[in-house]
Every structure is written in structure tokens, then in C-alpha cells.
Scaffold this active site. Structure first.
Site, short mmCIF file in Angstrom:
data_model
loop_
_atom_site.label_atom_id
_atom_site.label_comp_id
_atom_site.label_asym_id
_atom_site.label_seq_id
_atom_site.Cartn_x
_atom_site.Cartn_y
_atom_site.Cartn_z
N HIS A 1 6.73 -6.48 -8.13
CA HIS A 1 5.30 -5.71 -8.41
C HIS A 1 5.21 -5.95 -10.15
CE1 HIS A 1 1.96 -3.19 -8.59
NE2 HIS A 1 2.41 -2.32 -8.03
N GLY A 2 4.51 -7.02 -10.49
CA GLY A 2 3.98 -7.17 -11.71
C GLY A 2 2.78 -6.80 -12.17
N ALA A 3 1.98 -5.95 -11.38
CA ALA A 3 0.54 -5.61 -11.50
C ALA A 3 0.31 -4.14 -11.89
CB ALA A 3 0.02 -6.09 -10.30
N ASN A 4 -0.98 -4.13 -11.92
CA ASN A 4 -1.72 -2.63 -11.82
C ASN A 4 -1.02 -1.82 -12.95
OD1 ASN A 4 -2.89 -3.79 -9.86
ND2 ASN A 4 -1.95 -2.47 -8.25
N ALA B 1 4.91 -0.29 -2.35
CA ALA B 1 5.67 -0.44 -3.66
C ALA B 1 6.95 0.57 -3.42
CB ALA B 1 4.98 -0.14 -4.88
N GLN C 1 8.24 -4.73 -1.59
CA GLN C 1 7.60 -4.82 -3.12
C GLN C 1 8.61 -3.94 -4.07
OE1 GLN C 1 3.84 -3.10 -4.51
NE2 GLN C 1 3.35 -5.04 -5.10
N LEU D 1 0.85 -1.11 -0.22
CA LEU D 1 -0.13 0.17 -0.09
C LEU D 1 0.83 1.22 -0.08
CD1 LEU D 1 -2.44 -1.34 2.78
CD2 LEU D 1 -3.06 -0.78 0.27
N THR D 2 0.81 1.91 -1.19
CA THR D 2 1.61 3.27 -1.34
C THR D 2 0.89 4.35 -0.22
OG1 THR D 2 2.25 2.81 -3.45
CG2 THR D 2 2.15 5.11 -2.79
N GLY E 1 -6.16 -4.88 1.83
CA GLY E 1 -5.56 -3.51 1.58
C GLY E 1 -6.30 -2.75 2.28
N ARG E 2 -7.45 -1.88 2.06
CA ARG E 2 -7.87 -0.69 2.77
C ARG E 2 -8.17 -1.12 4.04
NH1 ARG E 2 -11.58 0.25 -2.28
NH2 ARG E 2 -11.38 -2.29 -2.11
N TYR F 1 2.04 -1.09 -14.11
CA TYR F 1 3.28 -0.50 -14.10
C TYR F 1 4.32 -1.23 -15.11
CZ TYR F 1 1.24 2.10 -10.32
OH TYR F 1 0.67 2.84 -9.61
N ASN G 1 -4.25 2.38 -14.43
CA ASN G 1 -3.17 3.09 -15.08
C ASN G 1 -3.50 2.57 -16.88
OD1 ASN G 1 -1.88 4.22 -12.89
ND2 ASN G 1 -0.99 2.21 -12.54
#
Ligand SMILES: Cc1cc2nc3c(=O)[nH]c(=O)nc-3n(C[C@H](O)[C@H](O)[C@H](O)COP(=O)(O)O)c2cc1C
Length: 375
Positions: free
Chosen positions: A176-179, A60, A102, A27-28, A323-324, A181, A236
Site C-alpha cells: 500500500h503505497g497510496a492514500n 489493508a 494489501q 477495502l477497509t 471499490g464501492r 499512509y 489524509n
């Protein structure tokens, strides 16, 4: 929630024994200093969330100065950053916790305005994101497509960053291979139009991910490396034409070449973080779960439906990533085990600075059956 749920049973990641399966999501939170060095506040935040035999995944963290450079996000490329992370990992270990870092390169999701020497963001192909960049306040730039030589240099950065993370006391690293990036920009068909060995076919688009995994596992040992993947994420501005085929191949290859990796961590299709209204029940991670024989982490959708955590853990044996809900409940493990209520998160303080909405969420006090200010 039944405390005899698989959620509260031990499991191994790599050679590390965990006591339960409730995991802090990466979580950034933008609480690092101007040199991307973790602060005392971050130490407190992670220590609050550490439990005996519980896995935390760090926010991250940049692998190099040009990997993103967002103000407030941490790095793991300088000596100061390695030193800055040590009190964090020490504090987590003091509580018997386990922490992975991460590894992050954002690719095109940044702006030359904030990168060192104002270099252009990079990506698989020169395809700009639509809209305005939040840092430059201008249209997103057309990224520089990495040459094969530059790709090799980025891969070396991942390996060095992983070594630095181990030197900083982390138990392992998560790629981090997700989201949407950098790695995901290579994997997804929408953002990778390359004509060389890194583009076109699924084999070629997943080459970057697999080469990063190879370099990082060579650097620190497969049993200390996990990877996060999100086949259905549209974060993204990413999408893929054939998610089952693309990630099916990737997971098959991970199993064949890197079966001793600590874990695969995947984001559920129902995840509503990157697309807030998502309720995708047509798709499933099950095909990937069947291919991967090792430890599997499932993220997304548990914050809004915590009951699902025990169900999925019981059905699959997976670790369940929050997460949240973990942002707002530092003691979520105890709350879930005892059926205590969860505090609602405040979106406004996700990316703000300081302790508010970060280290001041209350711990549940069973003596008074109410929430009490955190000590
Ligand atoms: C404030 C915030 C920051 C996030 N930062 C990261 C990150 O650094 N790396 C990452 O892989 N995902 C990140 N995510 C996604 C979460 O790890 C997680 O997948 C998502 O919140 C869905 O889980 P949830 O429904 O339990 O919140 C972030 C999410 C939030 C809300």
C-alpha cells in the site's frame, strides 16, 4: 456492457492466469476481532466476491503491532492472524479465485492512544495532520520522524509480513503505497522535509517505496508483488508539488529494477472517494501506463460510471478495480457481463460491524429479473 469487452478477457499477473479483469479493490471494513484476526464473517464476504480466475485484493492489513492498530482492522504479524486468514484464502481458492493481501503501515494517521505502549505515531518528518484524531478525540499528534535505523526495521516488517501472507495462503501481496499512509508520507513533498537520503529530491523521497519493494520482492518473489500508488490523492492531507515527476520517476525505477513485479495499481485522478467531488479530467495515468510494461490496474471512478470500465479496459488492456460498487454487488462480474443493474452502496455501513451492509447485499437473480436476498 459488451461481454466481448477486454474486461472479460484473460490476463496474467505474475505467473497467475486470470480469466477476467474485474478486480475487488482493497477495502477497509473493520470486521476483524480484537486481536486483528479475520473472522468467519470476513471469510463469507471474500468468498461471496470470489469468481473463477478473478482477482481480489484484501482490505489493508497491518504489517506490525504499531503499524496502525485501528480496532477491527486485520493484521498479518501474529501466528493467530496467519491462521485466521487461512480459511479466507481457502474459501476464495475453492471458488477458483485469486487473492492478494494489501500490506499496510499508516504512519502518522493514527494516535498513541491506540498504539501498543502508547508509542507515538511515526512518519517521514515530524509534521502533524491538522484537526482531531478520530481515535484519541484530541488534536493529531506530531509524529516521531523515523531514524534511518528505524526505517530499516519497518522495511523488515514489510518483508516478514509478506512471507506471513504467503504462509496464510495468499497468492501475492500488494504494497500500500497510496492514500497518504506511511510510504506515501515519504513520497509526497508536503509530508517529507527530511534532510537525509530519504528526503529532499524525488530520488530520495521515493527511496522508501523502492526499498520496501526490494525487500518484499526479495522475500516472496517479484511475480507475487504488486504496489498501489495514487499520485493525485489528497487522502489524509497529502499532496505533492510535482505528481508527474515524482511518480514518473518511481514508475520508471520500478520498471528498471522490478519489471517482473505482478502489477502496478494506480488510482485515477478522477477518483471521488478521497475527495468526494473530484472530477479531474485535466490529469491522466497515461504517462505512467506508457512507462510500465507489465500488468496495470486502474482504480477510481468506475463505481460511479461503470460504463467507463469496458472503455478503459478496451483502450488500455488494464484490469479495472471496483471499490464501492463491489461492496454492494458481490456478483458484480456477472452483472457487468450481462448488463444487469447494480445495487447502490450504503455509506453508513462501510465501517460498521456485523453482517449488515457487509455480507447481506443481494445477488442478482435473472430468473425473476429482480434482486433477491443473498443466500
Ligand atoms: C469503505 C472503503 C474502504 C477503503 N479502504 C481502502 C484500503 O484499505 N486500501 C486502499 O488502498 N484503498 C481503500 N479504499 C479506496 C478504494 O480502494 C478505491 O480506490 C476507492 O473506493 C475508489 O474506487 P470506487 O470509485 O470504485 O469506489 C477504500 C474505499 C472505501 C469506500
Amino acid at each position: 456492457m459488451a461481454s466481448n469487452s477486454a474486461l472479460f478477457q484473460p490476463i496474467k499477473i505474475g505467473k497467475t492466469q486470470l480469466d477476467h479483469r474485474v478486480v475487488l479493490a482493497p477495502l477497509t471494513r473493520f470486521r476483524s476481532d480484537e486481536n486483528h484476526v479475520p473472522t468467519a464473517l470476513q471469510q463469507e464476504y471474500y468468498a461471496q466476491r470470489a469468481t473463477k480466475g478473478g482477482l481480489l485484493i484484501s482490505e489493508a492489513t497491518f504489517i506490525s503491532p504499531t503499524a496502525g492498530a485501528y480496532p477491527g482492522a486485520p493484521g498479518i504479524y501474529s501466528k493467530m492472524q496467519v491462521e485466521g486468514w487461512k480459511p479466507v484464502t481457502d474459501a476464495v481458492h475453492a471458488k477458483g479465485g485469486v487473492i492478494y493481501l494489501q500490506l499496510w503501515h499508516v504512519g502518522r494517521v493514527t494516535a498513541s492512544a491506540i498504539l501498543p505502549n502508547n508509542v507515538l505515531p511515526v512518519s517521514a518528518s515530524p509534521i502533524a495532520m491538522k484537526g482531531r484524531n478520530m481515535y484519541s478525540k484530541k488534536d493529531n499528534e506530531v509524529p516521531h520522524a523515523l531514524t534511518v535505523e528505524e526505517i530499516q526495521s519497518v522495511i523488515k516488517n514489510y518483508a516478514q509480513a509478506a512471507k506471513n501472507a504467503i504462509a496464510a495462503g495468499f497468492d501475492g501481496v500488494e504494497i500500500h503505497g497510496a492514500n497518504g499512509y506511511l510510504i506515501d508520507q515519504f513520497t509526497n513533498s508536503c509530508s517529507n522535509k527530511r534532510m537525509d537520503q530519504y528526503g529532499g529530491s524525488i530520488e530520495n523521497r521515493t527511496r522508501m517505496a523502492l526499498e520496501v519493494v526490494k525487500a518484499v520482492t526479495d522475500a516472496v518473489g517479484a511475480e507475487r508483488v504488486g504496489i498501489r500508488l495514487s499520485p493525485w490523492s489528497e487522502a489524509n492531507q497529502i499532496y505533492d508539488d510535482t505528481p508527474y515527476d515524482t511518480w514518473g520517476y518511481l514508475v520508471e525505477q520500478l520498471q528498471a529494477r522490478h519489471g517482473k513485479m505482478a502489477y502496478i495499481h494506480m488510482v485515477e485522478p478522477r477518483d471521488d472517494f478521497s475527495r468526494r467531488t473530484r472530477n479531474d479530467t485535466a490529469n491522466s495515468l497515461d504517462p505512467f501506463r506508457r512507462v510500465w510494461k507489465g500488468t496495470f490496474l486502474s482504480a477510481g471512478g468506475y463505481t460511479t460510471n461503470p460504463q467507463l470500465a469496458a472503455k478503459i479496459a478496451d483502450e488500455t488492456g488494464n484490469l479495472i478495480v471496483f471499490g464501492r460498487a463491489f461492496i454492494a454487488n458481490p456478483d458484480i462480474v456477472e452483472r457487468l457481463k450481462n448488463g444487469w443493474p447494480l445495487t447502490k452502496y450504503n455509506r453508513k455501513t462501510f465501517y460498521s460491524q456485523g453482517a449488515v451492509g457487509y455480507t447481506d447485499y443481494p445477488f442478482y437473480d435473472p430468473a425473476t429479473s429482480s434482486t433477491k436476498a443473498n443466500l
